[in-house]
Write a protein that holds these residues in place. Structure first.
Motif, PDB file in Angstrom:
ATOM      1  N   GLN A  36     -54.623  76.714 -73.728  1.00 58.96           N
ATOM      2  CA  GLN A  36     -54.018  76.139 -72.778  1.00 58.96           C
ATOM      3  C   GLN A  36     -53.115  77.104 -72.043  1.00 58.96           C
ATOM      4  O   GLN A  36     -52.393  77.977 -72.596  1.00 58.96           O
ATOM      5  CB  GLN A  36     -53.298  74.964 -73.098  1.00 58.96           C
ATOM      6  N   VAL A  37     -52.848  76.719 -70.694  1.00 64.68           N
ATOM      7  CA  VAL A  37     -51.777  77.582 -70.133  1.00 64.68           C
ATOM      8  C   VAL A  37     -50.209  77.206 -70.548  1.00 64.68           C
ATOM      9  O   VAL A  37     -50.097  75.678 -70.454  1.00 64.68           O
ATOM     10  CB  VAL A  37     -51.724  77.643 -68.556  1.00 64.68           C
ATOM     11  N   PRO A  38     -49.433  77.584 -71.105  1.00 63.61           N
ATOM     12  CA  PRO A  38     -48.269  77.190 -71.667  1.00 63.61           C
ATOM     13  C   PRO A  38     -47.304  76.638 -70.612  1.00 63.61           C
ATOM     14  O   PRO A  38     -47.325  77.579 -69.307  1.00 63.61           O
ATOM     15  CB  PRO A  38     -47.516  78.481 -72.214  1.00 63.61           C
ATOM     16  N   ASP A  39     -46.441  75.612 -70.457  1.00 61.29           N
ATOM     17  CA  ASP A  39     -45.812  74.988 -69.421  1.00 61.29           C
ATOM     18  C   ASP A  39     -44.759  76.111 -68.932  1.00 61.29           C
ATOM     19  O   ASP A  39     -44.290  75.990 -67.956  1.00 61.29           O
ATOM     20  CB  ASP A  39     -45.064  74.092 -69.919  1.00 61.29           C
ATOM     21  N   PHE A  40     -44.346  77.162 -69.744  1.00 61.95           N
ATOM     22  CA  PHE A  40     -43.286  78.148 -69.661  1.00 61.95           C
ATOM     23  C   PHE A  40     -43.902  79.362 -68.997  1.00 61.95           C
ATOM     24  O   PHE A  40     -43.123  80.599 -68.707  1.00 61.95           O
ATOM     25  CB  PHE A  40     -42.426  78.415 -70.587  1.00 61.95           C
ATOM     26  N   ALA A  41     -45.166  79.525 -68.554  1.00 58.90           N
ATOM     27  CA  ALA A  41     -45.781  80.868 -68.559  1.00 58.90           C
ATOM     28  C   ALA A  41     -45.252  81.325 -67.060  1.00 58.90           C
ATOM     29  O   ALA A  41     -45.065  82.565 -66.748  1.00 58.90           O
ATOM     30  CB  ALA A  41     -47.311  80.582 -67.983  1.00 58.90           C
ATOM     31  N   SER A  42     -44.646  80.436 -66.115  1.00 63.16           N
ATOM     32  CA  SER A  42     -44.284  81.066 -64.620  1.00 63.16           C
ATOM     33  C   SER A  42     -42.898  81.659 -65.003  1.00 63.16           C
ATOM     34  O   SER A  42     -42.229  82.332 -64.086  1.00 63.16           O
ATOM     35  CB  SER A  42     -44.077  79.792 -63.853  1.00 63.16           C
ATOM     36  N   ARG A  43     -42.242  81.505 -65.962  1.00 68.22           N
ATOM     37  CA  ARG A  43     -40.955  82.118 -66.495  1.00 68.22           C
ATOM     38  C   ARG A  43     -41.036  83.734 -66.642  1.00 68.22           C
ATOM     39  O   ARG A  43     -40.314  84.451 -66.782  1.00 68.22           O
ATOM     40  CB  ARG A  43     -40.281  81.555 -67.629  1.00 68.22           C
ATOM     41  N   PHE A  44     -42.433  84.100 -66.908  1.00 67.54           N
ATOM     42  CA  PHE A  44     -42.558  85.512 -67.392  1.00 67.54           C
ATOM     43  C   PHE A  44     -42.849  86.236 -66.172  1.00 67.54           C
ATOM     44  O   PHE A  44     -43.489  85.901 -65.378  1.00 67.54           O
ATOM     45  CB  PHE A  44     -43.654  85.498 -68.457  1.00 67.54           C
ATOM     46  N   GLN A  45     -42.552  87.555 -66.300  1.00 65.14           N
ATOM     47  CA  GLN A  45     -42.969  88.658 -65.000  1.00 65.14           C
ATOM     48  C   GLN A  45     -44.545  88.794 -65.269  1.00 65.14           C
ATOM     49  O   GLN A  45     -45.313  88.915 -64.031  1.00 65.14           O
ATOM     50  CB  GLN A  45     -42.305  89.921 -65.247  1.00 65.14           C
ATOM     51  N   ARG A  46     -45.302  88.797 -66.334  1.00 70.92           N
ATOM     52  CA  ARG A  46     -46.558  89.112 -66.688  1.00 70.92           C
ATOM     53  C   ARG A  46     -47.188  88.168 -67.664  1.00 70.92           C
ATOM     54  O   ARG A  46     -46.290  87.880 -68.511  1.00 70.92           O
ATOM     55  CB  ARG A  46     -46.865  90.622 -67.052  1.00 70.92           C
ATOM     56  N   VAL A  47     -48.151  87.809 -67.366  1.00 69.38           N
ATOM     57  CA  VAL A  47     -48.947  86.956 -68.489  1.00 69.38           C
ATOM     58  C   VAL A  47     -50.297  87.516 -68.659  1.00 69.38           C
ATOM     59  O   VAL A  47     -50.879  87.990 -67.937  1.00 69.38           O
ATOM     60  CB  VAL A  47     -49.482  85.502 -67.945  1.00 69.38           C
ATOM     61  N   ALA A  48     -50.569  87.817 -69.943  1.00 66.98           N
ATOM     62  CA  ALA A  48     -51.797  88.411 -70.574  1.00 66.98           C
ATOM     63  C   ALA A  48     -52.627  87.380 -71.187  1.00 66.98           C
ATOM     64  O   ALA A  48     -52.242  86.739 -72.046  1.00 66.98           O
ATOM     65  CB  ALA A  48     -51.511  89.942 -71.371  1.00 66.98           C
ATOM     66  N   GLU A  49     -53.854  87.147 -70.780  1.00 66.34           N
ATOM     67  CA  GLU A  49     -54.899  86.188 -71.433  1.00 66.34           C
ATOM     68  C   GLU A  49     -55.730  86.968 -72.168  1.00 66.34           C
ATOM     69  O   GLU A  49     -56.463  87.695 -71.659  1.00 66.34           O
ATOM     70  CB  GLU A  49     -55.213  85.360 -70.344  1.00 66.34           C
ATOM     71  N   MET A  50     -56.092  86.798 -73.478  1.00 72.17           N
ATOM     72  CA  MET A  50     -57.253  87.447 -74.272  1.00 72.17           C
ATOM     73  C   MET A  50     -58.409  86.587 -74.362  1.00 72.17           C
ATOM     74  O   MET A  50     -58.401  85.632 -74.705  1.00 72.17           O
ATOM     75  CB  MET A  50     -56.784  87.809 -75.481  1.00 72.17           C
ATOM     76  N   ILE A  51     -59.530  87.114 -74.110  1.00 73.90           N
ATOM     77  CA  ILE A  51     -60.688  86.324 -73.884  1.00 73.90           C
ATOM     78  C   ILE A  51     -61.548  87.284 -74.829  1.00 73.90           C
ATOM     79  O   ILE A  51     -62.098  88.191 -74.425  1.00 73.90           O
ATOM     80  CB  ILE A  51     -61.353  86.275 -72.632  1.00 73.90           C
ATOM     81  N   SER A  52     -62.551  86.498 -75.764  1.00 72.24           N
ATOM     82  CA  SER A  52     -63.409  87.262 -76.536  1.00 72.24           C
ATOM     83  C   SER A  52     -64.716  87.013 -76.044  1.00 72.24           C
ATOM     84  O   SER A  52     -64.761  86.319 -74.931  1.00 72.24           O
ATOM     85  CB  SER A  52     -63.170  87.029 -77.971  1.00 72.24           C
ATOM     86  N   GLY A  53     -65.617  87.280 -76.785  1.00 73.52           N
ATOM     87  CA  GLY A  53     -67.375  87.136 -76.181  1.00 73.52           C
ATOM     88  C   GLY A  53     -67.489  85.834 -76.877  1.00 73.52           C
ATOM     89  O   GLY A  53     -68.845  85.394 -76.497  1.00 73.52           O
ATOM     90  N   GLU A  54     -66.625  84.948 -77.534  1.00 78.61           N
ATOM     91  CA  GLU A  54     -67.010  83.518 -78.090  1.00 78.61           C
ATOM     92  C   GLU A  54     -67.177  82.740 -76.880  1.00 78.61           C
ATOM     93  O   GLU A  54     -66.289  82.360 -75.935  1.00 78.61           O
ATOM     94  CB  GLU A  54     -65.861  83.164 -78.980  1.00 78.61           C
ATOM     95  N   GLU A  55     -68.218  82.112 -76.957  1.00 82.00           N
ATOM     96  CA  GLU A  55     -68.591  81.049 -75.724  1.00 82.00           C
ATOM     97  C   GLU A  55     -67.541  80.033 -75.429  1.00 82.00           C
ATOM     98  O   GLU A  55     -67.105  79.630 -74.295  1.00 82.00           O
ATOM     99  CB  GLU A  55     -69.782  80.223 -75.941  1.00 82.00           C
ATOM    100  N   ASN A  56     -66.812  79.499 -76.493  1.00 83.43           N
ATOM    101  CA  ASN A  56     -65.753  78.535 -76.402  1.00 83.43           C
ATOM    102  C   ASN A  56     -64.721  79.190 -75.798  1.00 83.43           C
ATOM    103  O   ASN A  56     -63.969  78.491 -75.048  1.00 83.43           O
ATOM    104  CB  ASN A  56     -65.438  77.649 -77.625  1.00 83.43           C
ATOM    105  N   GLU A  57     -64.302  80.166 -76.268  1.00 84.64           N
ATOM    106  CA  GLU A  57     -62.879  80.903 -75.804  1.00 84.64           C
ATOM    107  C   GLU A  57     -63.206  81.207 -74.227  1.00 84.64           C
ATOM    108  O   GLU A  57     -62.317  81.217 -73.242  1.00 84.64           O
ATOM    109  CB  GLU A  57     -62.837  82.204 -76.316  1.00 84.64           C
ATOM    110  N   ARG A  58     -64.628  81.764 -73.839  1.00 83.91           N
ATOM    111  CA  ARG A  58     -64.838  81.946 -72.458  1.00 83.91           C
ATOM    112  C   ARG A  58     -64.782  81.006 -71.650  1.00 83.91           C
ATOM    113  O   ARG A  58     -64.122  80.913 -70.444  1.00 83.91           O
ATOM    114  CB  ARG A  58     -66.128  82.673 -72.435  1.00 83.91           C
TER     115      ARG A  58
END
Length: 139
Positions: free
Chosen positions: A94-116
């Protein structure tokens, strides 16, 4: 405005997102940035802590599980990242409610279909709200 970057790997299996998070946190730390890694829960944060102490064998990433620690990389969970506001590495679906507090957000996505699939939903969330979003294909 918060910049969002999706790091995509075709590799699947346990530990792929964790390895990506270590790689991105190490790079950010070398740039003098502070990092908050958002975990699913306390057990996930402790599991990641253990993994970071053991791998990779050639590097060290100064980190702590507690938000009150002066470590430059914090592994946390829940709804409050403390005083951190520089780089957020999100390891949840999920997108954390506080994500916009940060200058940068990095989202990690693997080859697992559910993660994609979960990653696509987060990508749409950021785009619909006007965040600048980029993607990087990693090996």
């Amino acid at each position: 405005m918060t910049e969002v970057t999706f790091y995509l790997s075709n590799k699947a299996g346990d530990g792929v997102r964790q390895a990506l998070a270590w790689r991105i946190a190490d790079k950010a730390l070398k740039q003098g940035r502070l990092v908050y890694i958002h975990c699913q829960n306390e057990a996930h944060a402790r599991e990641l802590d253990d993994a970071f102490w053991h791998t990779p064998k050639t590097g060290f990433l100064p980190h702590a599980v507690h938000q009150d620690s002066p470590a430059p990389v914090i592994l946390g969970h829940g709804s409050d990242p403390g005083d951190h506001h520089d780089v957020l590495i999100n390891l949840t679906d999920q997108v954390p409610d506080f994500a916009s507090r940060f200058q940068r957000v990095a989202e990690m996505i693997s080859g697992e279909e559910n993660e994609r699939q979960a990653g696509r939903q987060r990508f749409r969330f950021y785009r619909e709200r006007g965040f600048p979003v980029t993607t990087h294909e990693l090996g």
